[in-house]
Design an enzyme around this catalytic site. Structure first.
Site, PDB file in Angstrom:
ATOM      1  N   GLU A 173      -7.768   4.754  36.285  1.00 56.98           N
ATOM      2  CA  GLU A 173      -6.960   5.811  36.923  1.00 56.98           C
ATOM      3  C   GLU A 173      -5.693   5.215  37.540  1.00 56.98           C
ATOM      4  OE1 GLU A 173      -9.379   8.491  39.343  1.00 56.98           O
ATOM      5  OE2 GLU A 173     -10.461   9.144  37.563  1.00 56.98           O
ATOM      6  N   GLU A 296     -15.316   8.808  32.143  1.00 59.01           N
ATOM      7  CA  GLU A 296     -15.841   9.482  33.338  1.00 59.01           C
ATOM      8  C   GLU A 296     -15.914  10.966  33.037  1.00 59.01           C
ATOM      9  OE1 GLU A 296     -14.248   8.499  37.205  1.00 59.01           O
ATOM     10  OE2 GLU A 296     -13.901   6.415  36.613  1.00 59.01           O
TER      11      GLU A 296
HETATM   12  O1  AHR Z   1     -16.759   8.533  39.702  1.00 61.72           O
HETATM   13  C1  AHR Z   1     -16.176   8.631  40.955  1.00 61.72           C
HETATM   14  C2  AHR Z   1     -14.678   8.366  40.931  1.00 61.72           C
HETATM   15  O2  AHR Z   1     -14.027   9.379  40.233  1.00 61.72           O
HETATM   16  C3  AHR Z   1     -14.222   7.105  40.258  1.00 61.72           C
HETATM   17  O3  AHR Z   1     -14.299   6.001  41.082  1.00 61.72           O
HETATM   18  C4  AHR Z   1     -12.793   7.399  39.934  1.00 61.72           C
HETATM   19  O4  AHR Z   1     -12.348   6.711  38.798  1.00 61.72           O
HETATM   20  C5  AHR Z   1     -12.782   8.909  39.738  1.00 61.72           C
HETATM   21  O5  AHR Z   1     -11.749   9.511  40.420  1.00 61.72           O
END
Ligand code: AHR
Length: 491
Positions: A173, A296
Site C-alpha cells: 500500500e 488482501e
Molecule cells: O489487513 C489489515 C491492513 O489492511 C493491512 O495492514 C493493510 O495493508 C490494509 O490497509
C-alpha cells in the site's frame, strides 16, 4: 429450473493453488498467540509454533502465506528479527495498537512456520522506511547459497541452506500506509528496488510483486503497468468488503438481512474490479504474463466489543462463508489473470480461518468454505454456463446461484455452487458435456446467515456430506440450500 452446463472437454486455464493463499501480519493476535506461542508455552508447540493451528491449517492445504504485513511491512527491519532472541530489538507496532513488538518471530520462525504448514513463502519488503540495501540483503540472506556476509550471518544463526522464497512484494500500500506515494513516484521506486531483488540460484526464481491499487483506483494500475510493467511478475490489488462506511463498518455478529444483502452486493464488486483492472493490464500485457495478485481481501467489520480496536479481531458467520465462496468462485473464473490471492487474515484478524483464546481454538465458517474449495487447487478451469433465477431482495436482486467448475488431474469434475439466498434452496439441473458421469460425491456448508462457531459451541457450523441430488441418465439435479455452499465431485 436453474440450469448449469459444464463443458468437461473445454479447459480454459490453470487454477493456481495460490488463488487460495493466506495472509499473516504482525497485527493483534495473528502472529503472537495465534500462530506463535514460543517454545516455553504450555500450549503444545514445535519450535514455538502451535500445533493445533498447524494441524487445522494443513487440512485446508494452505498453499502460500504472505508475511510480515500489511502496513507493518513498511516499518519492519528484518535484521531486528534474527539472531539470539534475548538480543533482538524491541519496537513499537505503531500501526496496530501501539504494542511492543519483541521480534521473537522473525525470518527463521516464519520459514519454519511455512515448513510446518507445507506452504510457500510470500514475503513483503519494506520500501516505505527501508533502504534498497536492506531489502537486497534480506533477499540475499534468505536465498543465496554463495559465500557472502549475509549468507555467513544466516549460517551463524543456524541455517546452512538457503530457503525457497517463491514470492516477494516490493512494498505494501505504497499509496497509503506504505509511504503515501504517487503512482509515478512509486513506479520509479519499484523499478529501483526490484533491480536489487536478485535471483541467486538458477532454479529459484523469485516472483516479484509491485504494489498495486486499492479497489477502484484505476489510475494507479495504468501508471504502474505503463511505467514499470515489464519489471514485475505481479501487481497487487486490495479490496475489502466493508458493509457500511469505515467509521461504522457494522458488526460481525449482530446484523440484519439488509446488512447481509449489502455485504454480498459489495463483495460481488470483486468481479468488476478484476475485469476493469484486468482490462487495463491487457493493454500493456496482452499475453497475461503479469499476474493480478489480490493479496488482501475479505470482510472488515467493527472489532468485537471490548477488544483492542487496533487488533482487528472479529467473529465470523455463515455470511463470511458465503463471501468466501462467492470470491473463490470469482477468482477461479479469472484464473488467467489472477495468479494468487491472500485472504486477510489467517488467524484472529479480520476474516480469519481460525480464532484462538489462550489454548482454545475454533475453525470459522470461512475455514470450512476454504476446505470445500481446496478441491479446485491446481485444476483446469472448465467452461460453464449457469442460467439461474435471481434472488429478489427487498432492495434489488442478487445472484440466485453462482458457480465455478474445474477438471482435476484424475479426470473428475469439481463444481462449487453458492446459493446466497435466504429465501430457500435452489434446484439446479447439471449437464456435463464431454464426460460420462457415473458417480457423485457431495459436501455442503449451510446454515442461518448469522450462525457461527464459538468457544462454547465450536462445532455448530461445519461442512457435512450432501446427498440432496439425483443422477438420472447422466443428468444431475441438485438442491443447493439457502445460505449455502455445495461442492460436487463428479467422476
Ligand atoms: O489487513 C489489515 C491492513 O489492511 C493491512 O495492514 C493493510 O495493508 C490494509 O490497509
Amino acid at each position: 429450473m436453474n440450469r448449469l452446463i459444464i463443458h468437461a472437454d473445454l479447459p480454459k486455464g490453470h487454477i493456481s493453488k495460490d488463488i487460495q493463499g493466506q495472509f499473516s501480519e504482525h497485527l493483534g493476535r495473528c502472529i503472537y498467540g495465534g500462530l506463535y506461542v514460543g517454545e516455553q508455552s504450555d500450549i503444545p508447540n514445535v519450535n514455538g509454533i502451535r500445533q493445533d493451528v498447524v494441524q487445522a491449517l494443513r487440512e485446508i492445504r494452505i498453499p502460500t502465506l504472505r508475511w510480515p504485513g500489511g502496513c507493518f511491512a513498511d516499518e519492519y527491519h528484518w535484521k531486528d528479527g534474527i539472531g539470539p532472541k534475548s538480543a533482538r530489538k524491541k519496537m513499537v507496532n505503531t500501526h496496530w495498537g501501539g504494542v511492543t513488538e519483541d521480534n521473537s518471530f522473525g525470518t527463521h520462525e516464519f520459514m519454519e512456520l511455512c515448513r510446518q504448514l507445507g506452504c510457500d513463502a510470500y514475503i513483503c519488503g519494506n520500501v516505505g522506511s527501508g533502504t534498497v540495501q536492506e531489502m537486497s540483503e534480506w533477499v540475499e540472506y534468505m536465498t543465496s547459497d554463495a559465500i557472502s556476509p549475509m549468507t555467513e550471518l544466516r549460517r551463524q544463526n543456524g541455517r546452512q541452506e538457503p530457503w525457497n522464497l517463491k514470492y516477494f512484494g516490493v512494498g505494501n500500500e505504497s499509496w497509503g500506509c506504505g509511504g503515501n506515494m504517487t503512482a509515478e513516484y512509486y513506479a520509479n521506486e519499484y523499478r529501483r528496488y526490484q533491480t536489487f531483488v536478485r535471483q541467486y540460484r538458477p532454479d529459484a526464481k523469485i516472483y516479484k510483486i509491485a504494489c498495486g491499487p486499492s479497489d477502484f483506483s484505476f489510475d494507479w494500475t495504468e501508471v504502474l503497468m505503463k511505467n514499470a510493467g515489464r519489471y514485475m511478475d505481479g501487481l497487487s490489488l486490495h479490496y475489502y468488503t466493508v458493509p457500511h462506511e469505515w467509521k461504522h463498518k457494522g458488526s460481525a455478529l449482530d446484523f440484519t438481512r439488509e446488512d447481509y444483502c449489502i455485504t454480498l452486493e459489495k463483495t460481488l464488486k470483486m468481479d468488476e474490479l478484476i475485469a476493469r483492472h484486468g482490462a487495463i493490464m491487457d493493454r500493456y500485457d496482452p499475453e497475461k504474463r503479469v499476474g493480478l495478485i489480490i493479496d488482501e481481501w475479505g470482510t472488515w467489520y467493527d472489532v468485537e466489543p471490548g477488544t483492542n480496536p487496533g487488533f482487528l479481531y472479529q467473529q465470523n458467520t455463515m455470511r463470511d462463508a458465503i463471501v468466501a465462496g462467492l470470491n473463490l468462485n470469482i477468482f477461479n473464473k479469472h484464473c488467467d489473470r489472477v495468479h494468487m490471492t491472500n485472504i486477510a487474515q489467517m488467524i484472529n484478524v479480520l476474516q480469519a480461518m481460525i480464532l484462538t483464546e489462550g489454548p482454545q481454538m475454533i475453525k470459522t465458517p470461512t475455514y470450512y468454505a476454504f476446505r470445500l474449495f481446496s478441491a479446485h487447487q491446481e485444476n483446469e478451469l472448465l467452461e460453464s454456463h449457469l442460467t439461474a433465477e435471481k434472488w429478489k431482495t427487498e432492495k434489488g436482486e442478487l445472484p440466485g446461484l453462482q458457480e465455478s467448475c474445474s477438471l482435476a488431474a484424475d479426470g473428475s469434475v469439481v463444481v462449487t455452487l453458492v446459493n446466497p439466498s435466504l429465501d430457500g434452496g435452489s434446484e439446479v439441473r447439471i449437464e456435463v458435456q464431454g464426460k460420462d458421469v457415473s458417480r457423485v460425491e457431495g459436501r455442503v456448508l449451510s446454515g442461518g446467515m448469522g450462525d457461527y462457531n464459538s468457544f462454547d459451541e465450536p462445532d455448530r457450523v461445519q461442512d457435512r456430506a450432501f446427498d440432496d441430488f439425483r443422477l438420472e441418465n447422466g443428468i444431475l439435479t441438485a438442491k443447493v440450500p439457502s445460505c449455502g455452499v455445495v461442492r460436487l465431485i463428479l467422476a
